[in-house]
Scaffold this motif. Sequence first.
Motif, PDB file in Angstrom:
ATOM      1  N   VAL A  38     -18.060  -0.811  -0.175  1.00  0.00           N
ATOM      2  CA  VAL A  38     -18.447  -1.635  -1.324  1.00  0.00           C
ATOM      3  C   VAL A  38     -19.779  -1.191  -1.923  1.00  0.00           C
ATOM      4  O   VAL A  38     -19.960  -1.256  -3.143  1.00  0.00           O
ATOM      5  CB  VAL A  38     -18.426  -3.138  -0.957  1.00  0.00           C
ATOM      6  N   ASP A  39     -20.696  -0.693  -1.112  1.00  0.00           N
ATOM      7  CA  ASP A  39     -21.961  -0.193  -1.661  1.00  0.00           C
ATOM      8  C   ASP A  39     -21.704   0.972  -2.616  1.00  0.00           C
ATOM      9  O   ASP A  39     -22.352   1.086  -3.657  1.00  0.00           O
ATOM     10  CB  ASP A  39     -22.907   0.252  -0.549  1.00  0.00           C
ATOM     11  N   ASP A  40     -20.778   1.840  -2.245  1.00  0.00           N
ATOM     12  CA  ASP A  40     -20.428   2.967  -3.113  1.00  0.00           C
ATOM     13  C   ASP A  40     -19.742   2.485  -4.388  1.00  0.00           C
ATOM     14  O   ASP A  40     -19.957   3.051  -5.467  1.00  0.00           O
ATOM     15  CB  ASP A  40     -19.541   3.970  -2.372  1.00  0.00           C
ATOM     16  N   PHE A  41     -18.925   1.447  -4.278  1.00  0.00           N
ATOM     17  CA  PHE A  41     -18.276   0.887  -5.462  1.00  0.00           C
ATOM     18  C   PHE A  41     -19.326   0.460  -6.487  1.00  0.00           C
ATOM     19  O   PHE A  41     -19.241   0.808  -7.667  1.00  0.00           O
ATOM     20  CB  PHE A  41     -17.380  -0.297  -5.076  1.00  0.00           C
ATOM     21  N   PHE A  42     -20.341  -0.285  -6.022  1.00  0.00           N
ATOM     22  CA  PHE A  42     -21.349  -0.773  -6.960  1.00  0.00           C
ATOM     23  C   PHE A  42     -22.264   0.341  -7.460  1.00  0.00           C
ATOM     24  O   PHE A  42     -22.816   0.243  -8.557  1.00  0.00           O
ATOM     25  CB  PHE A  42     -22.126  -1.957  -6.375  1.00  0.00           C
ATOM     26  N   LYS A  43     -22.398   1.418  -6.693  1.00  0.00           N
ATOM     27  CA  LYS A  43     -23.132   2.586  -7.215  1.00  0.00           C
ATOM     28  C   LYS A  43     -22.370   3.203  -8.377  1.00  0.00           C
ATOM     29  O   LYS A  43     -22.966   3.695  -9.325  1.00  0.00           O
ATOM     30  CB  LYS A  43     -23.329   3.632  -6.111  1.00  0.00           C
ATOM     31  N   VAL A  44     -21.047   3.162  -8.317  1.00  0.00           N
ATOM     32  CA  VAL A  44     -20.212   3.728  -9.388  1.00  0.00           C
ATOM     33  C   VAL A  44     -20.213   2.818 -10.617  1.00  0.00           C
ATOM     34  O   VAL A  44     -20.418   3.281 -11.742  1.00  0.00           O
ATOM     35  CB  VAL A  44     -18.768   3.979  -8.900  1.00  0.00           C
ATOM     36  N   VAL A  45     -19.982   1.514 -10.435  1.00  0.00           N
ATOM     37  CA  VAL A  45     -19.806   0.621 -11.588  1.00  0.00           C
ATOM     38  C   VAL A  45     -21.112   0.004 -12.081  1.00  0.00           C
ATOM     39  O   VAL A  45     -21.175  -0.469 -13.207  1.00  0.00           O
ATOM     40  CB  VAL A  45     -18.771  -0.494 -11.315  1.00  0.00           C
TER      41      VAL A  45
END
Length: 166
Positions: free
Chosen positions: A143-150
């Motif tokens: 999820v941390d990577d998800f928010f780095k993307v979006v």
Amino acid sequence: MNTYEKVAALLDHHQARYRVVEHEAIGQTDLISEIRGNDLNQAAKAMVLEVTMPDGADARYLLAIVPGDCKINFKSAARAIGGKKSSFAAPEKAQELTQCVMGAVPPFSFDDRLALRVDVRLRDVGTLWFNAGALDRSVALQVDDFFKVVGDECCAEIATPVTATA
């Protein structure tokens, strides 16, 4: 490039930690979560909404991402992009904007006409699970990577937990 390829390219570009899981073609969050073995709150349900804007402005479209154990709060979702109210977009319009069948929509917008908002409850799930442009393919993404993307600006309170009834 199909939607799955766009998702994979986006995640690879951001060096995100993810894995792909192939499974039966199922578009129901509760059933696919059981098959994948993830908690329902880790599942990202994607819904395309049509948002009524104030002062007679043209309607806008919103890709709302909520946890699998929640339902969309239509008023909060509309407010998250400056609107008054929202409802589900027509299925044809949703498919046009996402290039996916419903149930296979990933938590990313690849169309400038489709704003993205993600419920804040998904911030703390550890691993986010979602269908990746196809009903028979899911992605497990940190999820941390998800928010780095979006980006953090897409975070909003747009869902309401579903309460169990007796």
